[in-house]
Scaffold this motif. Sequence first.
Motif, mmCIF file in Angstrom:
data_model
loop_
_atom_site.group_PDB
_atom_site.id
_atom_site.type_symbol
_atom_site.label_atom_id
_atom_site.label_comp_id
_atom_site.label_asym_id
_atom_site.label_seq_id
_atom_site.Cartn_x
_atom_site.Cartn_y
_atom_site.Cartn_z
ATOM 1 N N ARG A 161 -53.609 -42.790 55.372
ATOM 2 C CA ARG A 161 -54.375 -43.981 54.881
ATOM 3 C C ARG A 161 -54.533 -43.886 53.479
ATOM 4 N NH1 ARG A 161 -59.385 -44.774 59.210
ATOM 5 N NH2 ARG A 161 -57.935 -45.313 60.968
ATOM 6 N N GLY A 162 -54.130 -42.790 52.829
ATOM 7 C CA GLY A 162 -54.373 -42.924 51.434
ATOM 8 C C GLY A 162 -52.831 -42.753 50.391
ATOM 9 N N ALA A 163 -52.632 -41.858 49.922
ATOM 10 C CA ALA A 163 -51.347 -41.685 49.171
ATOM 11 C C ALA A 163 -50.194 -42.188 49.903
ATOM 12 C CB ALA A 163 -51.309 -40.416 48.334
ATOM 13 N N LEU A 164 -50.047 -42.019 51.181
ATOM 14 C CA LEU A 164 -48.851 -42.151 52.061
ATOM 15 C C LEU A 164 -48.766 -43.101 52.931
ATOM 16 C CD1 LEU A 164 -48.034 -38.149 52.830
ATOM 17 C CD2 LEU A 164 -47.507 -39.517 50.761
ATOM 18 N N VAL A 165 -49.788 -44.164 52.470
ATOM 19 C CA VAL A 165 -49.559 -45.479 53.230
ATOM 20 C C VAL A 165 -48.256 -46.144 53.213
ATOM 21 C CG1 VAL A 165 -50.595 -46.787 51.324
ATOM 22 C CG2 VAL A 165 -50.676 -47.538 53.746
ATOM 23 N N THR A 166 -47.704 -46.538 54.385
ATOM 24 C CA THR A 166 -46.327 -47.174 54.316
ATOM 25 C C THR A 166 -46.482 -48.830 54.232
ATOM 26 O OG1 THR A 166 -46.183 -47.216 56.546
ATOM 27 C CG2 THR A 166 -45.532 -45.106 55.271
ATOM 28 N N SER A 167 -45.482 -49.268 53.431
ATOM 29 C CA SER A 167 -45.392 -50.915 53.521
ATOM 30 C C SER A 167 -44.269 -51.242 54.467
ATOM 31 C CB SER A 167 -45.196 -51.233 52.079
ATOM 32 O OG SER A 167 -43.947 -50.807 51.711
ATOM 33 N N ARG A 168 -43.450 -50.077 54.700
ATOM 34 C CA ARG A 168 -42.409 -50.514 55.715
ATOM 35 C C ARG A 168 -41.905 -49.176 56.294
ATOM 36 N NH1 ARG A 168 -37.479 -52.290 52.660
ATOM 37 N NH2 ARG A 168 -38.981 -54.180 52.044
ATOM 38 N N ALA A 169 -41.585 -49.332 57.711
ATOM 39 C CA ALA A 169 -41.417 -48.151 58.289
ATOM 40 C C ALA A 169 -40.371 -48.499 59.668
ATOM 41 C CB ALA A 169 -42.688 -47.126 58.939
ATOM 42 N N ASN A 170 -39.231 -49.321 59.181
ATOM 43 C CA ASN A 170 -38.545 -49.735 60.228
ATOM 44 C C ASN A 170 -37.050 -49.610 59.652
ATOM 45 O OD1 ASN A 170 -38.337 -52.075 58.628
ATOM 46 N ND2 ASN A 170 -40.128 -52.980 59.660
ATOM 47 N N ILE A 171 -36.225 -50.348 60.567
ATOM 48 C CA ILE A 171 -34.930 -50.181 60.206
ATOM 49 C C ILE A 171 -34.401 -48.831 59.428
ATOM 50 C CG2 ILE A 171 -34.613 -52.624 60.322
ATOM 51 C CD1 ILE A 171 -34.894 -52.736 57.145
ATOM 52 N N ARG A 172 -35.009 -47.902 59.878
ATOM 53 C CA ARG A 172 -34.619 -46.515 59.180
ATOM 54 C C ARG A 172 -35.003 -46.433 57.935
ATOM 55 N NH1 ARG A 172 -29.391 -47.303 62.373
ATOM 56 N NH2 ARG A 172 -28.600 -47.302 60.324
ATOM 57 N N GLN A 173 -36.042 -46.919 57.491
ATOM 58 C CA GLN A 173 -36.576 -46.721 56.178
ATOM 59 C C GLN A 173 -38.150 -46.782 55.966
ATOM 60 O OE1 GLN A 173 -35.571 -50.232 53.815
ATOM 61 N NE2 GLN A 173 -35.849 -49.310 51.612
ATOM 62 N N ILE A 174 -38.413 -45.862 55.364
ATOM 63 C CA ILE A 174 -39.897 -45.429 55.142
ATOM 64 C C ILE A 174 -40.196 -45.693 53.721
ATOM 65 C CG2 ILE A 174 -41.998 -44.111 55.383
ATOM 66 C CD1 ILE A 174 -40.542 -42.710 57.717
ATOM 67 N N VAL A 175 -41.270 -46.622 53.344
ATOM 68 C CA VAL A 175 -41.371 -46.870 51.969
ATOM 69 C C VAL A 175 -43.001 -46.568 51.593
ATOM 70 C CG1 VAL A 175 -41.672 -48.675 50.035
ATOM 71 C CG2 VAL A 175 -39.925 -48.745 51.690
ATOM 72 N N PHE A 176 -43.248 -45.893 50.658
ATOM 73 C CA PHE A 176 -44.325 -45.448 50.340
ATOM 74 C C PHE A 176 -44.728 -46.181 48.819
ATOM 75 C CE2 PHE A 176 -42.491 -41.602 52.204
ATOM 76 C CZ PHE A 176 -43.399 -41.407 53.443
ATOM 77 N N PRO A 177 -45.596 -47.192 48.885
ATOM 78 C CA PRO A 177 -45.666 -47.983 47.654
ATOM 79 C C PRO A 177 -46.528 -47.339 46.770
ATOM 80 C CG PRO A 177 -47.038 -48.997 49.625
ATOM 81 C CD PRO A 177 -46.046 -47.919 50.022
ATOM 82 N N ARG A 178 -47.585 -46.661 47.152
ATOM 83 C CA ARG A 178 -48.479 -46.214 46.056
ATOM 84 C C ARG A 178 -47.764 -44.829 45.261
ATOM 85 N NH1 ARG A 178 -54.239 -45.553 49.429
ATOM 86 N NH2 ARG A 178 -54.223 -48.081 49.859
ATOM 87 N N LEU A 179 -46.594 -44.394 45.849
ATOM 88 C CA LEU A 179 -45.836 -43.384 45.091
ATOM 89 C C LEU A 179 -44.602 -43.892 44.602
ATOM 90 C CD1 LEU A 179 -45.891 -40.388 47.846
ATOM 91 C CD2 LEU A 179 -47.266 -40.754 45.720
ATOM 92 N N ASP A 180 -44.269 -45.040 44.916
ATOM 93 C CA ASP A 180 -43.056 -45.706 44.490
ATOM 94 C C ASP A 180 -41.791 -44.960 45.155
ATOM 95 O OD1 ASP A 180 -41.095 -47.645 43.391
ATOM 96 O OD2 ASP A 180 -41.253 -46.599 41.554
ATOM 97 N N SER A 181 -41.986 -44.430 46.351
ATOM 98 C CA SER A 181 -40.801 -43.442 46.950
ATOM 99 C C SER A 181 -40.406 -44.268 48.230
ATOM 100 C CB SER A 181 -41.453 -41.931 46.876
ATOM 101 O OG SER A 181 -41.765 -41.489 45.525
ATOM 102 N N GLU A 182 -39.376 -43.692 48.600
ATOM 103 C CA GLU A 182 -38.774 -44.276 49.972
ATOM 104 C C GLU A 182 -37.854 -43.330 50.436
ATOM 105 O OE1 GLU A 182 -35.631 -47.648 49.731
ATOM 106 O OE2 GLU A 182 -36.814 -47.902 47.921
ATOM 107 N N TYR A 183 -37.714 -43.224 51.883
ATOM 108 C CA TYR A 183 -36.848 -42.444 52.586
ATOM 109 C C TYR A 183 -35.865 -43.253 53.391
ATOM 110 C CZ TYR A 183 -35.895 -37.813 54.513
ATOM 111 O OH TYR A 183 -35.141 -36.753 54.948
#
Length: 500
Positions: free
Chosen positions: A117-139
């Motif tokens: 719920r904090g730093a690792l909240v995600t804005s997208r976790a589908n189509i084989r992609q996870i985005v961490f907007p608060r870190l500006d990182s993605e997998y």
Amino acid sequence: MLQHLGTDLDLPAPGGLTVRDFLIANLLKVRSKARGLVFLTANRAQREYSRECSKRNIVLKARQLGITTYVAARFFIQTITQPGTITVQVAHNQESAEEIFRIVRRFWENLPEAMQRGALVTSRANIRQIVFPRLDSEYRVATAADPNAGRGITIHNLHCSEVARWPRDGMETLASLRAAVPVDGEIALESTPNGTNGVFYEEWQRAPETEFTRHFFPWWYDDDYRVEVGQPISTLTSEEEELKGRAELTDGQLAWRRLNRAQLRGLAIQEFAEDAISCFRASGESVFELVSIELALRECCEPLESKDNERWLAWLPPQAGRAYIIGVDTSGGGSDGDYSCAQVIEQSTSMQCAELRGHFPPLELAARLIEAAKLYNDAMLAVERNNHGYGVLAHLQTAGYPHIFQDGGQDGWLTSAISRPAMIENFGNALATDPKLFRSRRLLGECRTFVRHPDGSARAAAGAHDDCVIAMSIALAVRQRIVGRQPGPGWTRLSSLPRD
């Protein structure tokens, strides 16, 4: 806190782990073989990879050793502790990509709720992609069949899984992905073997040249590969005896190996690798006796000298009063083509002393040949004069090197439709007569993949190389002309030379 940890991932942590592996062991959960969720406790292969890995890695492994899971965990931790990180894992097919994404998704789903719920909240976790907007990182997880995988982005962590099973245009896909990784990014190419052709086989062979760290993990790194035996195995084959001593195998592991080989037959050496040479199975009839190759491989020792990213390897130094021959197979020097190779042998015994192999333009190759020849008591240089060999010979003549073998009144060795079968047969006889003459694993690896093709020709299997084989065949053929007898009996006369 995450950012602070991200700068210290390689520092020591409790339990003899790095900070990265401590976080993996205490944050990330995986599905166990018993089907429950457990924290990821590194096994032998994973621990060894963690200790030895660099920024550029290539992993050759037996099946089911957990390397894909560990690399996913390693890159997941780096993604969530280093803001602005983009991680891409590329699988060989859709099904594998979905399974890898489930592993990564499971990592996130089982993190502490406060982190989710904090730093690792995600804005997208589908189509084989996870985005961490608060870190500006993605997998991201993609497939090698996707021509756009990784295009248009900078990839900080790249994992290419089961590369040996990528589609035919895998070389182009890998080149595009690798170009997206900056110098300080991390790359892991990983696969079980799949024959002597394709992008993974080529990358494994070229690893010293491309400065990738090689990792080889055989089947016995997994403790599950064993069966219960009621009593010790009383009779072992010589191959089993050697393997038991080398790998310190138990009777239970040897019993599992027997069962596995009975079930998989010829595929066992590929799917459950035991060494980094035999696991690459060549299609076609082997020209050289495989038993002799195996005997030679057992006798191989590490070179006394290794220079220039293993382009130059030497096992025996020059000895006063001895004569040497250097057989040379030339190429154009381009980084994507065949290699040039030179094999140094002692004239009276045929003992392999040194090997030069790399992509060298003619002028540089000539200079390196002169250097090696002078080192080995002004050795006889036998350069194949076909094709690119003329240019190398011209540079040798310009430099004034005096000891150049002549064939038919001309400088250089001529490989023809008549001489080639004879020189290959001569090498095969030497290998069968006395395997201990040959020290190079590169050479012996090429011997395994030197096969007879449907048109009757003998050459490297598709995707493999034979430059070491041809260079040694030239050296032995020239020796036969000079000395006039088969190699082998002179072995004992070199007993005083160092073997290690």
